[in-house]
Motif scaffolding. Structure first.
Motif, PDB file in Angstrom:
ATOM      1  N   TYR A 220      32.745  15.575 -17.715  1.00 41.58           N
ATOM      2  CA  TYR A 220      33.425  14.538 -18.598  1.00 41.58           C
ATOM      3  C   TYR A 220      33.559  13.282 -17.675  1.00 41.58           C
ATOM      4  N   THR A 221      33.956  12.044 -18.334  1.00 44.80           N
ATOM      5  CA  THR A 221      33.858  10.639 -17.516  1.00 44.80           C
ATOM      6  C   THR A 221      35.319  10.205 -17.791  1.00 44.80           C
ATOM      7  N   ARG A 222      35.646   9.282 -16.993  1.00 41.40           N
ATOM      8  CA  ARG A 222      36.662   8.284 -17.272  1.00 41.40           C
ATOM      9  C   ARG A 222      36.062   6.879 -17.206  1.00 41.40           C
ATOM     10  N   ALA A 223      36.320   5.931 -17.934  1.00 43.07           N
ATOM     11  CA  ALA A 223      35.506   4.856 -17.872  1.00 43.07           C
ATOM     12  C   ALA A 223      36.568   3.566 -17.991  1.00 43.07           C
ATOM     13  N   LYS A 224      36.021   2.316 -17.495  1.00 44.75           N
ATOM     14  CA  LYS A 224      36.777   1.158 -17.418  1.00 44.75           C
ATOM     15  C   LYS A 224      37.194   0.943 -18.650  1.00 44.75           C
ATOM     16  N   GLY A 225      38.494   0.481 -19.162  1.00 45.45           N
ATOM     17  CA  GLY A 225      38.708   0.075 -20.407  1.00 45.45           C
ATOM     18  C   GLY A 225      39.710   1.077 -20.877  1.00 45.45           C
ATOM     19  N   SER A 226      39.428   2.084 -20.822  1.00 43.06           N
ATOM     20  CA  SER A 226      40.085   3.325 -21.303  1.00 43.06           C
ATOM     21  C   SER A 226      40.143   4.262 -20.442  1.00 43.06           C
ATOM     22  N   TYR A 227      40.421   4.036 -19.262  1.00 40.58           N
ATOM     23  CA  TYR A 227      40.538   5.144 -18.049  1.00 40.58           C
ATOM     24  C   TYR A 227      41.295   6.363 -18.219  1.00 40.58           C
ATOM     25  N   ARG A 228      42.538   6.028 -18.875  1.00 36.75           N
ATOM     26  CA  ARG A 228      43.400   7.191 -19.220  1.00 36.75           C
ATOM     27  C   ARG A 228      42.971   8.301 -20.289  1.00 36.75           C
ATOM     28  N   LYS A 229      41.965   7.809 -20.831  1.00 27.57           N
ATOM     29  CA  LYS A 229      41.123   8.785 -21.966  1.00 27.57           C
ATOM     30  C   LYS A 229      40.065   9.336 -21.519  1.00 27.57           C
ATOM     31  N   PRO A 230      39.865  10.634 -21.096  1.00 22.29           N
ATOM     32  CA  PRO A 230      38.701  11.285 -20.395  1.00 22.29           C
ATOM     33  C   PRO A 230      37.771  11.360 -21.886  1.00 22.29           C
ATOM     34  N   ARG A 231      36.380  11.480 -21.674  1.00 25.15           N
ATOM     35  CA  ARG A 231      35.422  11.629 -22.576  1.00 25.15           C
ATOM     36  C   ARG A 231      34.705  12.829 -22.173  1.00 25.15           C
ATOM     37  N   ASP A 232      34.557  13.761 -22.901  1.00 22.32           N
ATOM     38  CA  ASP A 232      33.760  15.025 -22.661  1.00 22.32           C
ATOM     39  C   ASP A 232      32.286  14.708 -23.242  1.00 22.32           C
ATOM     40  N   PHE A 233      31.341  15.247 -22.479  1.00 24.05           N
ATOM     41  CA  PHE A 233      30.004  15.107 -23.196  1.00 24.05           C
ATOM     42  C   PHE A 233      29.888  16.349 -24.315  1.00 24.05           C
ATOM     43  N   ARG A 234      30.408  17.448 -23.993  1.00 30.91           N
ATOM     44  CA  ARG A 234      30.539  18.240 -25.342  1.00 30.91           C
ATOM     45  C   ARG A 234      31.611  19.296 -25.087  1.00 30.91           C
ATOM     46  N   GLU A 235      32.091  20.051 -26.049  1.00 29.38           N
ATOM     47  CA  GLU A 235      33.239  20.704 -26.009  1.00 29.38           C
ATOM     48  C   GLU A 235      33.173  22.002 -25.357  1.00 29.38           C
ATOM     49  N   ALA A 236      32.175  22.766 -25.377  1.00 31.08           N
ATOM     50  CA  ALA A 236      31.958  24.349 -24.770  1.00 31.08           C
ATOM     51  C   ALA A 236      31.406  23.666 -23.379  1.00 31.08           C
ATOM     52  N   PRO A 237      31.789  24.324 -22.244  1.00 29.87           N
ATOM     53  CA  PRO A 237      31.199  24.115 -21.093  1.00 29.87           C
ATOM     54  C   PRO A 237      29.744  24.807 -21.168  1.00 29.87           C
ATOM     55  N   PHE A 238      28.897  24.311 -20.132  1.00 29.12           N
ATOM     56  CA  PHE A 238      27.713  24.864 -19.925  1.00 29.12           C
ATOM     57  C   PHE A 238      27.947  26.001 -19.236  1.00 29.12           C
ATOM     58  N   GLN A 239      27.030  27.126 -19.733  1.00 28.26           N
ATOM     59  CA  GLN A 239      27.317  28.667 -18.896  1.00 28.26           C
ATOM     60  C   GLN A 239      26.671  28.541 -17.492  1.00 28.26           C
ATOM     61  N   ASN A 240      25.756  27.754 -17.326  1.00 29.65           N
ATOM     62  CA  ASN A 240      25.105  27.613 -15.850  1.00 29.65           C
ATOM     63  C   ASN A 240      24.368  26.316 -15.796  1.00 29.65           C
ATOM     64  N   LEU A 241      23.750  26.121 -14.625  1.00 26.65           N
ATOM     65  CA  LEU A 241      22.952  24.848 -14.234  1.00 26.65           C
ATOM     66  C   LEU A 241      21.609  24.820 -15.171  1.00 26.65           C
ATOM     67  N   ASP A 242      21.042  26.012 -15.500  1.00 26.65           N
ATOM     68  CA  ASP A 242      19.899  25.862 -16.464  1.00 26.65           C
ATOM     69  C   ASP A 242      20.302  25.255 -17.669  1.00 26.65           C
ATOM     70  N   GLU A 243      21.168  25.755 -18.154  1.00 24.20           N
ATOM     71  CA  GLU A 243      21.684  25.158 -19.501  1.00 24.20           C
ATOM     72  C   GLU A 243      21.695  23.628 -19.525  1.00 24.20           C
ATOM     73  N   LEU A 244      22.715  23.230 -18.355  1.00 22.97           N
ATOM     74  CA  LEU A 244      22.841  21.780 -18.144  1.00 22.97           C
ATOM     75  C   LEU A 244      21.592  21.007 -18.083  1.00 22.97           C
ATOM     76  N   ALA A 245      20.768  21.549 -17.238  1.00 22.52           N
ATOM     77  CA  ALA A 245      19.520  20.941 -16.779  1.00 22.52           C
ATOM     78  C   ALA A 245      18.463  20.590 -18.119  1.00 22.52           C
ATOM     79  N   ALA A 246      18.686  21.837 -18.975  1.00 23.71           N
ATOM     80  CA  ALA A 246      17.892  21.617 -20.195  1.00 23.71           C
ATOM     81  C   ALA A 246      18.334  20.528 -21.285  1.00 23.71           C
TER      82      ALA A 246
END
Ligand SMILES: [Zn+2]
Length: 265
Positions: A220-246
């Motif tokens: 997830y990220t925090r970005a300039k302008g709305s630093y207080r509000k985190p932004r998630d890439f997706r709801e469920a976490p990746f189980q492992n690095l393979d899933e993330l790399a894909a």
């Protein structure tokens, strides 16, 4: 020339680290070590539990990336020799020095992008290890035998390890974005994690210790302008690095558009 750092935002990687084999990250030898065992593991002084220092993770990821990219290991720091860019031109294209840092006195160096925090043993693992009645609190003592090549005499030596199956977490890596190129370099951070998984963490890796896996990875990220509000890439976490790399391509697109948009001036 005065340099002005412009922080656009940060990318957070949150995950767990599972020891797939026994893990030995060495601590300070002292007469106070429990049970008088040699080669002790590093422990949190307050909880007494073994932990994974961020410096061990970051150092291993860096050294693996240096080798993977064939970079010259040209600077001696204490016991080890690392790669460190000598001039601004090499630095501009370097996949290691921006992410992992340069000695601060170099006038072309900019902020180190990656922070890797210490990782504590999870309460679940601590409880399980307590129940298992390990040799020492939360750890096992492994005996190894060194064979004298001439006399064939066997010399036993001992090493303390956190047993396989132990989980550390949450682990946190924080990657700061100062320019558009940092967004591209995010994939290199993941490469460093993958290279570490395929190598080992801590000591005695060539003799079976230190295989670890990253699990339940959230980006997830925090970005300039709305630093207080985190932004998630997706709801469920990746189980492992393979899933993330894909999903790396989609992740990079998201980072540039929604995660940490960079408008360079
Ligand atoms: Zn470099």
């Amino acid at each position: 020339m005065t340099q002005k750092a412009n922080l656009y935002g940060r990318v957070f990687i949150e995950c767990e680290i599972e020891a797939l084999t026994g893990l030995h990250i060495g601590g300070a030898e002292s007469s106070l070590s429990i049970g008088g065992v040699d080669n002790v593991v590093i422990r949190d002084p307050l909880s007494g539990r073994p932990y994974v220092p961020g410096s061990s993770l970051k150092g291993k990821m860096r050294s693996q990336m240096e080798k993977y990219h064939g970079l010259p290991q040209n600077r001696r720091i204490g016991q080890v020799t690392i790669h460190s860019c000598d001039d601004a031109k090499d630095y501009a294209g370097c996949v290691v020095c921006h992410i992992y840092g340069l000695p601060g006195e170099l006038d072309f160096s900019t902020s180190t992008r990656l922070v890797v925090r210490d990782v504590q043993l999870t309460d679940e693992s601590a409880e399980a290890l307590n129940k298992a009645k390990t040799d020492l609190p939360y750890s096992e003592v492994k005996w190894e035998v060194a064979i004298d090549r001439v006399t064939s005499a066997a010399t036993p030596r001992q090493m303390e390890r956190v047993p396989a199956g132990a989980v550390f977490g949450p682990a946190e890596m924080v990657y700061s974005i100062y320019d558009a190129a940092d967004l591209e370099r995010f994939a290199d951070v993941i490469d460093g994690m993958q290279l570490l998984e395929d190598d080992y963490l801590g000591g005695s890796g060539s003799r079976g210790s230190g295989k670890v896996a990253f699990r339940n990875i959230r980006v997830y990220t925090r970005a300039k302008g709305s630093y207080r509000k985190p932004r998630d890439f997706r709801e469920a976490p990746f189980q492992n690095l393979d899933e993330l790399a894909a999903q790396m391509d989609a992740l990079l697109v998201w980072l540039k558009k929604d995660g940490v948009p960079v408008q360079e001036r």
